[in-house]
Write a protein that holds these residues in place. Structure first.
Motif, PDB file in Angstrom:
ATOM      1  N   ARG A  53      41.176  37.461  40.741  1.00 58.31           N
ATOM      2  CA  ARG A  53      41.966  38.593  41.257  1.00 58.31           C
ATOM      3  C   ARG A  53      42.761  38.191  42.490  1.00 58.31           C
ATOM      4  O   ARG A  53      43.964  38.464  42.582  1.00 58.31           O
ATOM      5  CB  ARG A  53      41.051  39.766  41.578  1.00 58.31           C
ATOM      6  CG  ARG A  53      41.798  40.960  42.180  1.00 58.31           C
ATOM      7  CD  ARG A  53      40.863  42.119  42.482  1.00 58.31           C
ATOM      8  NE  ARG A  53      39.788  41.715  43.379  1.00 58.31           N
ATOM      9  CZ  ARG A  53      39.914  41.582  44.700  1.00 58.31           C
ATOM     10  NH1 ARG A  53      41.090  41.816  45.276  1.00 58.31           N
ATOM     11  NH2 ARG A  53      38.894  41.211  45.448  1.00 58.31           N
ATOM     12  N   ARG A  54      42.106  37.547  43.454  1.00 59.96           N
ATOM     13  CA  ARG A  54      42.809  37.165  44.689  1.00 59.96           C
ATOM     14  C   ARG A  54      43.948  36.187  44.399  1.00 59.96           C
ATOM     15  O   ARG A  54      45.047  36.300  44.952  1.00 59.96           O
ATOM     16  CB  ARG A  54      41.823  36.541  45.681  1.00 59.96           C
ATOM     17  CG  ARG A  54      40.869  37.540  46.309  1.00 59.96           C
ATOM     18  CD  ARG A  54      40.206  36.952  47.550  1.00 59.96           C
ATOM     19  NE  ARG A  54      39.406  35.782  47.238  1.00 59.96           N
ATOM     20  CZ  ARG A  54      38.108  35.820  46.940  1.00 59.96           C
ATOM     21  NH1 ARG A  54      37.476  36.988  46.916  1.00 59.96           N
ATOM     22  NH2 ARG A  54      37.444  34.713  46.670  1.00 59.96           N
TER      23      ARG A  54
ATOM     24  N   LEU B  62      45.054  29.644  34.661  1.00 61.33           N
ATOM     25  CA  LEU B  62      45.073  30.989  34.102  1.00 61.33           C
ATOM     26  C   LEU B  62      46.401  31.672  34.403  1.00 61.33           C
ATOM     27  O   LEU B  62      46.986  32.323  33.530  1.00 61.33           O
ATOM     28  CB  LEU B  62      43.915  31.818  34.656  1.00 61.33           C
ATOM     29  CG  LEU B  62      43.870  33.284  34.192  1.00 61.33           C
ATOM     30  CD1 LEU B  62      43.811  33.386  32.671  1.00 61.33           C
ATOM     31  CD2 LEU B  62      42.688  34.004  34.829  1.00 61.33           C
ATOM     32  N   ALA B  63      46.896  31.517  35.634  1.00 63.96           N
ATOM     33  CA  ALA B  63      48.178  32.121  35.992  1.00 63.96           C
ATOM     34  C   ALA B  63      49.302  31.592  35.113  1.00 63.96           C
ATOM     35  O   ALA B  63      50.180  32.350  34.670  1.00 63.96           O
ATOM     36  CB  ALA B  63      48.487  31.867  37.466  1.00 63.96           C
TER      37      ALA B  63
ATOM     38  N   MET C  78      47.777  43.407  35.354  1.00 66.53           N
ATOM     39  CA  MET C  78      46.934  42.776  34.359  1.00 66.53           C
ATOM     40  C   MET C  78      45.498  43.238  34.551  1.00 66.53           C
ATOM     41  O   MET C  78      45.133  43.760  35.612  1.00 66.53           O
ATOM     42  CB  MET C  78      47.017  41.257  34.447  1.00 66.53           C
ATOM     43  CG  MET C  78      46.487  40.652  35.722  1.00 66.53           C
ATOM     44  SD  MET C  78      46.354  38.860  35.600  1.00 66.53           S
ATOM     45  CE  MET C  78      45.019  38.694  34.425  1.00 66.53           C
ATOM     46  N   LEU C  79      44.696  43.062  33.515  1.00 63.21           N
ATOM     47  CA  LEU C  79      43.281  43.409  33.544  1.00 63.21           C
ATOM     48  C   LEU C  79      42.468  42.131  33.400  1.00 63.21           C
ATOM     49  O   LEU C  79      42.721  41.337  32.496  1.00 63.21           O
ATOM     50  CB  LEU C  79      42.946  44.363  32.401  1.00 63.21           C
ATOM     51  CG  LEU C  79      41.450  44.588  32.121  1.00 63.21           C
ATOM     52  CD1 LEU C  79      40.771  45.302  33.290  1.00 63.21           C
ATOM     53  CD2 LEU C  79      41.264  45.386  30.821  1.00 63.21           C
ATOM     54  N   ILE C  80      41.490  41.946  34.301  1.00 62.24           N
ATOM     55  CA  ILE C  80      40.543  40.855  34.163  1.00 62.24           C
ATOM     56  C   ILE C  80      39.160  41.473  34.002  1.00 62.24           C
ATOM     57  O   ILE C  80      38.716  42.247  34.850  1.00 62.24           O
ATOM     58  CB  ILE C  80      40.600  39.886  35.375  1.00 62.24           C
ATOM     59  CG1 ILE C  80      39.461  38.860  35.329  1.00 62.24           C
ATOM     60  CG2 ILE C  80      40.573  40.624  36.705  1.00 62.24           C
ATOM     61  CD1 ILE C  80      39.691  37.738  34.381  1.00 62.24           C
ATOM     62  N   ALA C  81      38.504  41.185  32.880  1.00 57.76           N
ATOM     63  CA  ALA C  81      37.183  41.740  32.585  1.00 57.76           C
ATOM     64  C   ALA C  81      36.199  40.603  32.411  1.00 57.76           C
ATOM     65  O   ALA C  81      36.312  39.807  31.476  1.00 57.76           O
ATOM     66  CB  ALA C  81      37.233  42.612  31.324  1.00 57.76           C
TER      67      ALA C  81
ATOM     68  N   GLY D 293      51.639  37.637  42.894  1.00 58.92           N
ATOM     69  CA  GLY D 293      52.518  38.791  42.731  1.00 58.92           C
ATOM     70  C   GLY D 293      52.124  39.752  41.632  1.00 58.92           C
ATOM     71  O   GLY D 293      52.922  40.621  41.255  1.00 58.92           O
ATOM     72  N   MET D 294      50.898  39.649  41.123  1.00 59.03           N
ATOM     73  CA  MET D 294      50.473  40.512  40.023  1.00 59.03           C
ATOM     74  C   MET D 294      49.597  41.651  40.532  1.00 59.03           C
ATOM     75  O   MET D 294      48.874  41.515  41.518  1.00 59.03           O
ATOM     76  CB  MET D 294      49.707  39.705  38.973  1.00 59.03           C
ATOM     77  CG  MET D 294      50.536  38.609  38.348  1.00 59.03           C
ATOM     78  SD  MET D 294      49.643  37.723  37.045  1.00 59.03           S
ATOM     79  CE  MET D 294      50.793  36.385  36.718  1.00 59.03           C
ATOM     80  N   ASP D 295      49.681  42.780  39.846  1.00 57.09           N
ATOM     81  CA  ASP D 295      48.831  43.941  40.114  1.00 57.09           C
ATOM     82  C   ASP D 295      47.616  43.820  39.196  1.00 57.09           C
ATOM     83  O   ASP D 295      47.756  43.915  37.974  1.00 57.09           O
ATOM     84  CB  ASP D 295      49.609  45.228  39.851  1.00 57.09           C
ATOM     85  CG  ASP D 295      48.806  46.467  40.191  1.00 57.09           C
ATOM     86  OD1 ASP D 295      47.721  46.332  40.775  1.00 57.09           O
ATOM     87  OD2 ASP D 295      49.263  47.576  39.849  1.00 57.09           O
ATOM     88  N   VAL D 296      46.434  43.618  39.767  1.00 56.07           N
ATOM     89  CA  VAL D 296      45.255  43.262  38.984  1.00 56.07           C
ATOM     90  C   VAL D 296      44.207  44.374  39.037  1.00 56.07           C
ATOM     91  O   VAL D 296      43.831  44.837  40.112  1.00 56.07           O
ATOM     92  CB  VAL D 296      44.630  41.950  39.496  1.00 56.07           C
ATOM     93  CG1 VAL D 296      43.427  41.560  38.637  1.00 56.07           C
ATOM     94  CG2 VAL D 296      45.662  40.821  39.507  1.00 56.07           C
TER      95      VAL D 296
END
Length: 234
Positions: free
Chosen positions: A15-16, A107-108, A1-4, A22-25
């Motif tokens: 992010r942490r 958010l998750a 996922m992308l967090i901007a 288990g997500m690739d951020v």
């Protein structure tokens, strides 16, 4: 996922937390970097701040949708809690939004919700549903009108699929939030805006009827015949 987001604290905490989930951020601190990542890496869901520098979250969401990219679910982060602001985000093509401050856990949950597919088991559905000029492929999650593809977001597709497989049944907005969004609570304007967007994209092929004071239904052929009889009687 992308967090901007231009707030480093928000980026790092989110992010942490999501990496532990288990997500690739990937992270971006402004809209320009977010745009680069959207164009160069695989993104399954984008979380975009509405008020970051460069192209903000609203502009990025509109850009994705205008380019015909409906495959990436978008969650907007906003410090603005007014209903008009939330509706503006949904009308830009966002699948969901969160108002700051928010908890990473919430958010998750929202991320998992927008990534969830079909509100009904595919094995229980026909591979293709055709209503007049409208064709819906349940497995490929595609929609065509007279052979021309219609770009729907994941949530728009889920809403269409749910309604079209529950013909002539009225659902309140609360029920649609529960059964399509899988939310036990939430802003009912989310449903209203998605219905509006779906009607606009389907044009004359939509059969979404507002039942005043109750909710929405997908009108079936029997309803069409009833209307024709009523018109003839008049």
């Amino acid at each position: 996922m992308l967090i901007a987001d231009d707030d480093a604290v928000v980026r790092n905490v989110v992010r942490r937390y999501l990496e532990r989930d288990g997500m690739d951020v990937s992270v971006a601190d402004d809209g320009t970097e977010a745009l680069r990542l959207l164009g160069s890496t695989r993104v399954d869901v984008a979380v975009l701040d509405v008020m970051m520098p460069g192209p903000d979250g609203l502009a990025l969401c509109r850009s994705l949708r205008r380019a015909g990219d409906f495959s990436v679910p978008v969650i907007l982060l906003t410090a603005l809690g007014e209903e008009d602001d939330r509706i503006a985000g949904l009308e830009a093509g966002a699948d969901d939004y969160l108002t700051k401050p928010f908890s990473p856990r919430e958010l998750a949950l929202r991320v998992r919700s927008v990534l969830r597919r079909s509100p009904a088991p595919l094995g229980a559905l026909p591979l293709e549903i055709t209503v007049d000029a409208l064709t819906v492929s349940t497995a490929a999650r595609t929609v065509y009108i007279d052979g021309v593809p219609v770009g729907l977001t994941n949530r728009e597709f889920d809403l269409l699929l749910f309604l079209i497989t529950h013909t002539d049944t009225v659902f309140t907005r609360e029920e649609l939030l529960q059964r399509v969004w899988r939310w036990d609570f939430g802003d009912l304007s989310t449903v209203t805006v998605h219905v509006k967007r779906l009607r606009s994209k389907l044009g004359a092929q939509h059969r979404i009827q507002t039942v005043w004071g109750r909710g929405y239904l997908w009108r079936g052929n029997d309803a069409d015949r009833d209307e024709a009889r009523a018109g003839a009687a008049d």
